[in-house]
Design a protein around this motif. Structure first.
Motif, PDB file in Angstrom:
ATOM      1  N   ASP A 256       0.823  -1.202   0.000  1.00 31.39           N
ATOM      2  CA  ASP A 256       0.000   0.000   0.000  1.00 31.39           C
ATOM      3  C   ASP A 256       0.860   1.257   0.000  1.00 31.39           C
ATOM      4  OD1 ASP A 256      -2.320  -1.422  -0.086  1.00 31.39           O
ATOM      5  OD2 ASP A 256      -2.915  -1.053   1.985  1.00 31.39           O
ATOM      6  N   ASP A 257       1.937   1.239   0.781  1.00 36.85           N
ATOM      7  CA  ASP A 257       2.837   2.400   0.821  1.00 36.85           C
ATOM      8  C   ASP A 257       3.458   2.646  -0.550  1.00 36.85           C
ATOM      9  OD1 ASP A 257       2.315   2.873   3.472  1.00 36.85           O
ATOM     10  OD2 ASP A 257       4.119   1.861   4.215  1.00 36.85           O
ATOM     11  N   TYR A 258       3.870   1.568  -1.215  1.00 40.08           N
ATOM     12  CA  TYR A 258       4.479   1.735  -2.532  1.00 40.08           C
ATOM     13  C   TYR A 258       3.474   2.277  -3.537  1.00 40.08           C
ATOM     14  CZ  TYR A 258       6.467   0.914  -7.055  1.00 40.08           C
ATOM     15  OH  TYR A 258       6.905   1.104  -8.337  1.00 40.08           O
ATOM     16  N   LEU A 259       2.251   1.761  -3.516  1.00 40.52           N
ATOM     17  CA  LEU A 259       1.234   2.227  -4.453  1.00 40.52           C
ATOM     18  C   LEU A 259       0.861   3.684  -4.200  1.00 40.52           C
ATOM     19  CD1 LEU A 259      -1.042  -0.945  -4.566  1.00 40.52           C
ATOM     20  CD2 LEU A 259       0.360  -0.051  -6.435  1.00 40.52           C
ATOM     21  N   SER A 260       0.860   4.104  -2.930  1.00 45.83           N
ATOM     22  CA  SER A 260       0.619   5.514  -2.613  1.00 45.83           C
ATOM     23  C   SER A 260       1.737   6.384  -3.172  1.00 45.83           C
ATOM     24  CB  SER A 260       0.518   5.702  -1.103  1.00 45.83           C
ATOM     25  OG  SER A 260      -0.629   5.061  -0.580  1.00 45.83           O
ATOM     26  N   GLU A 261       2.976   5.921  -2.986  1.00 46.84           N
ATOM     27  CA  GLU A 261       4.123   6.668  -3.524  1.00 46.84           C
ATOM     28  C   GLU A 261       4.061   6.734  -5.044  1.00 46.84           C
ATOM     29  OE1 GLU A 261       9.031   6.385  -3.623  1.00 46.84           O
ATOM     30  OE2 GLU A 261       7.852   4.950  -2.450  1.00 46.84           O
ATOM     31  N   LEU A 262       3.683   5.624  -5.680  1.00 48.45           N
ATOM     32  CA  LEU A 262       3.566   5.597  -7.135  1.00 48.45           C
ATOM     33  C   LEU A 262       2.513   6.597  -7.608  1.00 48.45           C
ATOM     34  CD1 LEU A 262       4.278   4.263  -9.867  1.00 48.45           C
ATOM     35  CD2 LEU A 262       2.507   2.547  -9.381  1.00 48.45           C
ATOM     36  N   SER A 263       1.399   6.685  -6.899  1.00 45.59           N
ATOM     37  CA  SER A 263       0.352   7.634  -7.266  1.00 45.59           C
ATOM     38  C   SER A 263       0.866   9.061  -7.258  1.00 45.59           C
ATOM     39  CB  SER A 263      -0.836   7.507  -6.304  1.00 45.59           C
ATOM     40  OG  SER A 263      -1.426   6.238  -6.375  1.00 45.59           O
ATOM     41  N   TYR A 264       1.579   9.429  -6.191  1.00 44.49           N
ATOM     42  CA  TYR A 264       2.090  10.798  -6.087  1.00 44.49           C
ATOM     43  C   TYR A 264       3.192  11.065  -7.113  1.00 44.49           C
ATOM     44  CZ  TYR A 264      -0.797  11.457  -1.986  1.00 44.49           C
ATOM     45  OH  TYR A 264      -1.877  11.572  -1.146  1.00 44.49           O
ATOM     46  N   ASN A 265       3.995  10.053  -7.424  1.00 45.85           N
ATOM     47  CA  ASN A 265       4.998  10.214  -8.474  1.00 45.85           C
ATOM     48  C   ASN A 265       4.332  10.485  -9.820  1.00 45.85           C
ATOM     49  OD1 ASN A 265       7.113   9.843  -6.710  1.00 45.85           O
ATOM     50  ND2 ASN A 265       7.385   7.681  -7.169  1.00 45.85           N
ATOM     51  N   MET A 266       3.237   9.770 -10.089  1.00 48.10           N
ATOM     52  CA  MET A 266       2.513   9.998 -11.345  1.00 48.10           C
ATOM     53  C   MET A 266       1.910  11.396 -11.383  1.00 48.10           C
ATOM     54  SD  MET A 266       0.538   6.472 -12.422  1.00 48.10           S
ATOM     55  CE  MET A 266      -0.096   5.998 -10.811  1.00 48.10           C
ATOM     56  N   LEU A 267       1.353  11.829 -10.270  1.00 42.98           N
ATOM     57  CA  LEU A 267       0.778  13.169 -10.214  1.00 42.98           C
ATOM     58  C   LEU A 267       1.853  14.238 -10.408  1.00 42.98           C
ATOM     59  CD1 LEU A 267      -1.697  12.623  -7.253  1.00 42.98           C
ATOM     60  CD2 LEU A 267      -2.327  13.060  -9.637  1.00 42.98           C
TER      61      LEU A 267
END
Length: 256
Positions: A198-209
């Protein structure tokens, strides 16, 4: 000749087959509440499904089937071929956004069918041959678009190369669906697998944004609150990159 089916229909069929048939591909794993702990004092706990791999973004395109000798790119193959369009830079930053996303250590591909009729699509779907009848091209292999005019990718199913047109520029490789589905063409591109938590997917989301720029910054506030990380990541991929998010696991079932 235009495709007789929609981009959505093709994308659904291909994603379904990748996840259903090939062990290397899956959707991001969600967290789910444990029913064993339900009713206990404190409200129970979460169990997270472990998954290791690399983010894989697929941007679906529809192919035009070019069968007339008068077709503009006919001399490149001298027999019927396919092509799909890239969005012109003056209308959309999609190609450059995808190139930037790929440069951040993700795998990104345009994927297009070597089919054009609804009957062909239905037969390929029922026989699990959608992936085989597709080609995959990475934005980095296409490179930077030369100007803000419309461009297209020209290819033939039997050829390992394609062309960026209108002024032909060689693209090498164009990956066949067979090699892509087996994962052989991805192993040399995939960075070391990481735990898709979950932490990685949250980080991935913000990187995409962050890659999306100002629009992503404004949109981020609406995503912070209630969405599960896996849903958030998939939503950002679709909205800002027009892409489906999957996970590629070189060694399926290995938890590291």
């Amino acid at each position: 000749m235009k495709a007789h089916f929609s981009e959505f229909s093709y994308g659904f069929c291909l994603t379904y087959e990748l996840v259903k048939r090939f062990n290397h591909f899956t959707m991001p794993a969600p967290s789910f509440p444990s029913l064993v702990a339900e009713g206990r004092t404190g409200g129970g706990y979460d169990v997270e499904v472990e998954l290791w791999g690399t983010p894989l973004f697929l941007q679906f395109k529809l192919s035009d089937y070019m069968k007339r000798r008068s077709a503009r790119e006919w001399p490149l193959f001298s027999f019927p071929y396919y092509r799909f369009s890239l969005r012109a830079l003056r209308h959309s930053k999609q190609h450059e956004l995808l190139r930037t996303l790929e440069s951040k250590g993700n795998m990104v591909f345009y994927v297009a069918p070597t089919l054009h009729t609804e009957t062909e699509l239905n037969i390929a779907f029922s026989t699990m041959q959608i992936v085989k009848n597709s080609v995959f091209v990475s934005p980095s292999d296409i490179g930077k678009l030369p100007d803000d005019k419309p461009h297209s990718i020209v290819f033939h199913p039997s050829s390992p190369v394609g062309y960026l047109c209108s002024t032909p520029r060689l693209i090498n490789p164009v990956i066949s669906g067979s090699r892509f589905g087996e994962g052989t063409s991805l192993l040399e591109r995939a960075p070391r697998p990481r735990r898709i938590s979950d932490d990685y997917l949250s980080e991935l989301s913000y990187n995409m944004l962050e890659v999306a720029g100002e629009d992503g910054t404004l949109f981020a506030r609406a995503l912070i609150s209630d969405l599960p990380p896996s849903t958030r990541a998939a939503l950002v991929a679709r909205i800002f990159f027009g892409a489906e998010l999957l996970i590629f696991s070189p060694e399926p079932g290995t938890l590291g």
